[in-house]
Write an enzyme that holds these catalytic residues in place. Structure first.
Site, PDB file in Angstrom:
ATOM      1  N   MET A   1      13.583  -4.875  -9.697  1.00 54.25           N
ATOM      2  CA  MET A   1      13.026  -3.773 -10.473  1.00 54.25           C
ATOM      3  C   MET A   1      11.514  -3.876 -10.460  1.00 54.25           C
ATOM      4  O   MET A   1      10.955  -4.944 -10.716  1.00 54.25           O
ATOM      5  CB  MET A   1      13.569  -3.817 -11.911  1.00 54.25           C
ATOM      6  CG  MET A   1      13.040  -2.716 -12.797  1.00 54.25           C
ATOM      7  SD  MET A   1      13.442  -1.067 -12.183  1.00 54.25           S
ATOM      8  CE  MET A   1      12.062  -0.127 -12.815  1.00 54.25           C
ATOM      9  N   GLU A   2      10.860  -2.739 -10.193  1.00 51.31           N
ATOM     10  CA  GLU A   2       9.421  -2.699  -9.926  1.00 51.31           C
ATOM     11  C   GLU A   2       8.567  -2.571 -11.176  1.00 51.31           C
ATOM     12  O   GLU A   2       7.432  -2.068 -11.102  1.00 51.31           O
ATOM     13  CB  GLU A   2       9.107  -1.528  -8.988  1.00 51.31           C
ATOM     14  CG  GLU A   2       9.242  -0.130  -9.604  1.00 51.31           C
ATOM     15  CD  GLU A   2      10.603   0.505  -9.465  1.00 51.31           C
ATOM     16  OE1 GLU A   2      10.711   1.730  -9.615  1.00 51.31           O
ATOM     17  OE2 GLU A   2      11.571  -0.231  -9.193  1.00 51.31           O
TER      18      GLU A   2
ATOM     19  N   GLU B   1       9.563  -3.624  -3.753  1.00 45.39           N
ATOM     20  CA  GLU B   1       9.144  -3.540  -5.147  1.00 45.39           C
ATOM     21  C   GLU B   1       7.624  -3.521  -5.263  1.00 45.39           C
ATOM     22  O   GLU B   1       7.069  -2.841  -6.133  1.00 45.39           O
ATOM     23  CB  GLU B   1       9.742  -4.697  -5.954  1.00 45.39           C
ATOM     24  CG  GLU B   1      11.248  -4.820  -5.874  1.00 45.39           C
ATOM     25  CD  GLU B   1      12.001  -3.531  -6.173  1.00 45.39           C
ATOM     26  OE1 GLU B   1      11.493  -2.708  -6.971  1.00 45.39           O
ATOM     27  OE2 GLU B   1      13.085  -3.329  -5.611  1.00 45.39           O
TER      28      GLU B   1
ATOM     29  N   GLU C   1      12.186   6.497  -4.439  1.00 45.06           N
ATOM     30  CA  GLU C   1      13.053   5.544  -3.737  1.00 45.06           C
ATOM     31  C   GLU C   1      13.150   5.833  -2.238  1.00 45.06           C
ATOM     32  O   GLU C   1      13.044   4.929  -1.417  1.00 45.06           O
ATOM     33  CB  GLU C   1      14.431   5.513  -4.383  1.00 45.06           C
ATOM     34  CG  GLU C   1      14.437   4.960  -5.794  1.00 45.06           C
ATOM     35  CD  GLU C   1      13.923   3.532  -5.911  1.00 45.06           C
ATOM     36  OE1 GLU C   1      13.735   2.868  -4.867  1.00 45.06           O
ATOM     37  OE2 GLU C   1      13.691   3.095  -7.052  1.00 45.06           O
TER      38      GLU C   1
END
Length: 867
Positions: free
Chosen positions: A261-262, A296, A318
């Site tokens: 998760m970024e 990420e 994305e």
């Protein structure tokens, strides 16, 4: 449970915005206290109440402009406040229970570590908020916890203050100066080993790099840290994008629903995409670590600095970021293997999704559960759409479009249309027709029609596009298809059409058909269509066996050579399935032997060419698949392939020395060939000796796992013996043991379900560990063809029984594992009925999550859609 459908067309801007957020979070396993201070403004002239999202929260107090507020409406999903001022400060105190948060959304406690996951809608499980991506705020976060058990307290941004309390707790305050949506909020607290480094940006700023891993695993994080620096340098050189904070942190945790998760400045990773060394990680693991680390990091601009207006625009960040990480990986490793990897994902999984009840455009129109947006269509097909733009605009034009995108929208929440508009500014092409890719679902089919060469030596080749109806859309428009095309004559020469419609190797198919004319021919032209998978489409190009071998021999592009062999293998397997195995004659085997001999030193290409199409890929070129017949046909072809080619395969295997392990592209290619070949040789008489020798002599996980996979295909007793040894070696390493569980789950044996039941009782198996669940149950459902598709339906029932339990604690993972069941429509009627019966059991379950309800209900409504 609220099963209301959310629609993109219903989007309205927020009635209020939150400009600044101050959080104080006092960590406690079951009574974590969250105090929020929100600076809120009304947008426009209206008198609507402020409605904040919130789930699984215990409300303690609400204060408006420091005054206790009791006039509010509270339910399970929201907190509503009427008659609020136009600008005001709101303070909310809540209690949450991280220890019992098994869904792993919001703030949860697992294995002594506090961690957050807020995308898509997890922040509402931490405090009451406008939990939507188009509300951007600056954050100051103070995290407090026990100093002994939680020596590390992390949040987004830069650390600005810290201190200790007299009760044994300590605190750290973090500030993030960049406005962000709440889905990018992150908090991690625990006890970790720390790796540190630094990076000097192109403009001369020094950025501190910190990588947090489980105690004792520090050395396995060094590759990830080096990969981060490569990604930072690449993004500066390729796109002119610098990192924008003083510190960049990555934390690796074992219990995580996603890959990574970024979160702004504080990326949370599944450990499998951080930890790697030659003993515990395969070449594929090293590749994935580098790729996901880069993905990420690249989100810092394509996702964080410019984010989504709403979740229907998810591919904005994305699809674009997947394309960028694919570019990076191709530059770092093998462009050919990278491209083939992407195409396999499309053909095995995305095409299946397009053909199922879950078909949707890369920018979906409606959804019940936002977590169900995280699909191969949004990510991988989304990346292919960006790749087509890159193809059409060229390297320079695409960079100009990206520069304009950031110039226009830095610090904003925008839409896919905004991105296309920025790209339009960099080209004279009219992209209005191209934009249909964002709104039209399904996989286009390119039909190739060749006319015979006439007496004057003229020939025409017509490309037609067909866009089959999908579950969500019946009426289709022609798509804008950039079709890479190579035309090869009988002598291997590359020729072009008379009118120059093939320009720079590309034909634009933007209507129902285009016809190419050739003159002065002595022999028919062999068309190679959709080279390098230039558009996410299927191709029906009926070439003969000899023509496919001719393409392999003379095509300039290695991808097209590989693809020709894949088509040849598909044809051969179809002959076996139809009882015509004798059609796979000596001429074909001779041609394939020639491939082995001619490309023996071309490890990059040969390692891909010797891989037989998977069962999942074969399904996408067929309808109403008789699983047993197709599976047996593939198995028989694989057996004959090994027997017929055993001599050249043995020579190839012997010619590649194992050597001392290095993660270099030359060695990766060589190991790839060696292990693919070993998989084939395992089916021969001497295969067991080779497998056992490689297993015991291997100095790296790639060759160890290669031997185990080969043993899985060969004699069962050897497989059991080696697997027992492998377990004894690695039983204390969770990531490696996941490989062991997965190998067992994909082993096709008569007692598969009994074996799975035993493995669920294994002391190292936990239903609460998403990696372990995916390794065992997910691997069985997706990749154990004979077991999952057992003719009596027992495989379907086993998976359904498990999902009924898993859905109660982790709906996200359950929703992903149900996917193979929802794709029942591609199989023969007998299989369909058994799969639908299990889906019916799920749908009839009281309390089914939104995640599962959406996928199951849509799947069971598929017949109605197709009527």
């Amino acid at each position: 449970m609220n099963m209301q459908v959310k629609r993109r067309a219903d989007y309205t801007p927020p009635l209020f915005v939150i400009r600044d957020v101050k959080l104080f979070i006092d960590l406690n396993p079951t009574q974590t206290r969250v105090k929020s201070r929100l600076e809120i403004e009304r947008k426009g002239k209206h008198s609507e109440p402020l409605i904040l999202d919130g789930e699984k929260l215990e409300l303690v107090s609400v204060r408006l402009e420091q005054k206790v507020l009791e006039d509010y409406a509270l339910n399970d999903t929201s907190l509503a406040l009427a008659n609020v001022p136009d600008c005001f400060t709101l303070e909310i105190e809540t209690l949450i229970d991280p220890q019992h948060n098994q869904a792993l959304e919001g703030l949860y406690l697992s294995n002594g570590v506090y961690c957050t996951q807020c995308e898509a809608e997890g922040f509402r499980r931490i405090t009451y908020f406008l939990d939507r991506p188009d509300v951007l705020a600056t954050y100051e976060v103070t995290v407090q916890g026990d100093k002994t058990s939680l020596p590390t307290l992390l949040a987004n941004g830069n650390p600005v203050a810290r201190g200790e309390n007299t009760d044994g707790t300590h605190w750290v305050t973090w500030q993030d100066p960049h406005p962000k949506p709440c889905y990018l909020f992150a908090l991690v607290a625990g006890d970790f080993d720390l790796l540190t480094d630094s990076y000097t940006t192109a403009s001369g700023r020094e950025v501190a790099l910190e990588l947090y891993v489980d105690i004792g695993k520090r050395e396995r994080g060094r590759f990830a840290l080096d990969a981060l620096k490569r990604a930072m340098r690449w993004d500066e050189q390729k796109y002119g994008l610098e990192y924008d904070l003083d510190i960049y942190m990555i934390v690796a945790v074992d219990f995580f629903n996603m890959g990574a998760m970024e979160n702004k400045g504080l990326n949370v990773f599944n450990s499998k995409f951080v930890l790697a060394d030659q003993n515990s990680a395969t070449d594929e693991d090293f590749f994935n670590v580098e790729s996901v680390i880069a993905h990420e990091y690249f989100h810092n601009w394509t996702g964080n600095r410019v984010t989504c207006r709403d979740w229907f625009q998810l591919s904005l960040k994305e699809g674009l970021t997947v394309f960028r990480d694919q570019q990076f990986s191709a530059d770092m490793t093998s462009p050919l293997s990278n491209r083939i990897k992407h195409v396999r994902v499309m053909r095995e999984h995305q095409f299946a999704e397009d053909a199922s009840a879950m078909s949707h455009p890369i920018r979906p129109d409606e959804v019940i559960e936002m977590n169900n947006f995280y699909t191969v269509t949004v990510y991988d097909k989304g990346a292919e759409v960006i790749r087509m733009l890159h193809t059409l605009l060229g390297e320079e034009g695409f960079r100009q479009g990206m520069d304009e995108y950031f110039r226009r929208h830095d610090g904003q929440a925008v839409t896919c249309d905004d991105f296309v508009a920025a790209m339009q500014s960099a080209t004279e092409l009219d992209l209005s027709a191209f934009s249909r890719w964002y709104s039209q679902s399904g996989t286009p089919v390119i039909e190739v029609e060749r006319k015979p060469v006439d007496e004057a030596g003229n020939q025409t080749i017509t490309l037609r596009q067909r866009n089959p109806k999908t579950a969500d859309q019946h009426k289709k428009e022609p798509l804008y298809l950039p079709v890479a095309m190579d035309c090869i004559d009988a002598n291997g020469a590359h020729i072009t059409d008379d009118e120059g419609k093939i320009k720079d190797g590309l034909v634009i198919l933007d209507s129902e058909s285009v016809t190419l004319s050739f003159s002065g021919l002595g022999n028919p032209v062999i068309p190679v269509v959709l080279g390098n998978f230039s558009a996410p489409a299927k191709v029906n190009n009926p070439l003969s066996v000899q023509e496919l071998l001719h393409v392999f021999r003379f095509a300039d592009d290695s991808f097209n050579r590989w693809d020709a062999l894949q088509s040849l293998y598909d044809w051969c397997i179809e002959q076996y399935a139809n009882g015509n195995g004798s059609n796979v004659n000596d001429a074909i085997w001779s041609g394939l032997k020639g491939v082995c001999l001619d490309e023996a030193d071309n490890h990059e290409l040969l390692g891909e060419c010797l891989v037989i199409p998977s069962f999942e890929t074969l399904c996408q070129s067929r309808t109403l698949v008789d699983v047993d017949r197709l599976h047996r046909a593939r198995e028989q072809f694989c057996h004959d392939f090994a027997m017929q080619l055993s001599e050249p395969l043995t020579q190839i295997y012997a010619s590649i020395a194992a050597g001392s392990y290095q993660y270099s592209q030359y060695q990766v290619n060589a190991r790839r060939v060696r292990n693919v070949v070993l998989g084939h040789l395992a089916l021969t008489e001497k295969g067991s000796q080779l497998v056992e020798r490689q297993y015991h002599n291997a100095d790296n996980m790639t060759d160890t796992l290669g031997a185990l996979k080969a043993a899985q295909r060969g004699k069962s007793q050897l497989f059991e013996t080696l697997m027992a040894d492998f377990e004894s070696r690695w039983k204390q390493d969770p990531l490696v043991l996941d490989k062991w569980f997965s190998l067992h789950a994909t082993c096709e044996r008569a007692d598969s379900l009994s074996q799975l039941t035993l493995l669920r009782e294994h002391p190292q198996f936990s239903d609460g560990n998403p990696n372990r669940v995916r390794a065992l149950i997910g691997s069985f459902a997706f990749y154990n063809t004979a077991g999952f598709h057992a003719v009596d339906g027992s495989g379907y029932k086993f998976v359904t029984d498990y999902l009924l339990q898993l859905d109660k604690t982790n709906p996200q993972v359950a929703s992903r594992i149900v996917t193979p069941l929802t794709q029942w429509q591609q199989f023969a009627p007998g299989y369909q009925e058994k799969m639908k019966a299990q889906l019916g059991r799920l749908l009839n379950q009281s309390g089914l999550s939104r995640d599962l309800f959406e996928k199951v209900s849509k799947s069971l409504a598929f017949d109605e859609h197709q009527a």
